[in-house]
Scaffold this motif. Structure first.
Motif: not given
Lengths: 111, 115
Positions: B35, B37, B40-43, B88
């Protein structure tokens, strides 16, 4: 496709106060996971809920899945600085597919 | 040792360079995931693998490739890094049979900066 909306996006609370974070799904939830992430670090599993009406607690954190299984809430009692971080919900989807995650709620706890 | 180990922890690379992020696990889980990260967009899911011979694209696989070298190892490559791949990156594992109520075990993440 299933989407998870978390609210609020961010939260600042005074130490000792209670707070609630919500995770709402566009579809029925088959399994709902709560994770906590300290800033810039990995995600730590908190709890998993499956049954409508189910409620679980871990220390001062309680999570509940509503009866209709489309929303979960995470409640923190008497917040502490150690509770600060990003809380994410993740959901199982029908079929053999990976979890979908909400965008997270950023919690700050101030003295 | 951590259950899921990601290397490197931090990396700065130049646009156009090839870079590999590595993930290894000691959980014995068959399923592994990558994933990214972004604030503001999450995973968002890049790729996932349910066993050594299985590779599947996620929602944002363009510009990435993966290799599942063994049950315990799952690497993510950026063939030609671009600045909007700065993020990340997390590796995760799961086993719905042995750990059905635990969800995913995540690594500590790799912070990648493309300049």
């Amino acid at each position: 496709s299933q989407e998870l909306e978390q609210s609020p996006q961010s939260l600042i609370v005074q130490e000792g106060k209670n707070l609630t974070i919500n995770c709402t799904s566009s579809k029925t939830l088959y399994g709902l996971y709560w994770y906590k992430q300290k800033y810039g670090e990995g995600l730590i599993f908190l709890m998993m809920l499956q049954k409508g009406g189910e409620e679980k607690s871990h220390e001062k954190i309680t999570a509940k899945l509503d009866e209709k299984k489309q929303q979960s809430s995470l409640h923190i009692t008497a917040s502490q600085p150690s509770h600060a971080g990003i809380y994410l919900c993740g959901a199982d989807k029908p079929g053999n597919t990976p979890l979908v995650f909400g965008k997270g709620t950023r919690l700050s706890v101030i003295a | 040792d951590a259950d899921v180990t990601q290397t490197p922890r931090n990396r700065i690379t130049k646009t156009g360079k090839r870079i590999m992020l590595e993930c290894s696990q000691t959980k014995g889980h068959d399923r592994m995931y990558w994933y990214r990260q972004d604030p503001g967009l999450g995973l968002r899911l890049i790729y996932y693998s349910f066993d050594v011979k299985d590779i599947n694209k996620g929602e944002i696989s363009d510009g990435y490739s993966v290799s599942r070298q063994a049950q315990a190892k799952f690497s993510l490559s950026l063939e030609s890094a671009i600045p909007n791949q700065t993020a990340l990156y997390f590796c995760a594992t799961s086993d719905p049979i042995r750990d059905p109520t635990y969800g995913y075990t995540f690594g500590s993440g790799t912070r990648l900066t493309v300049v």
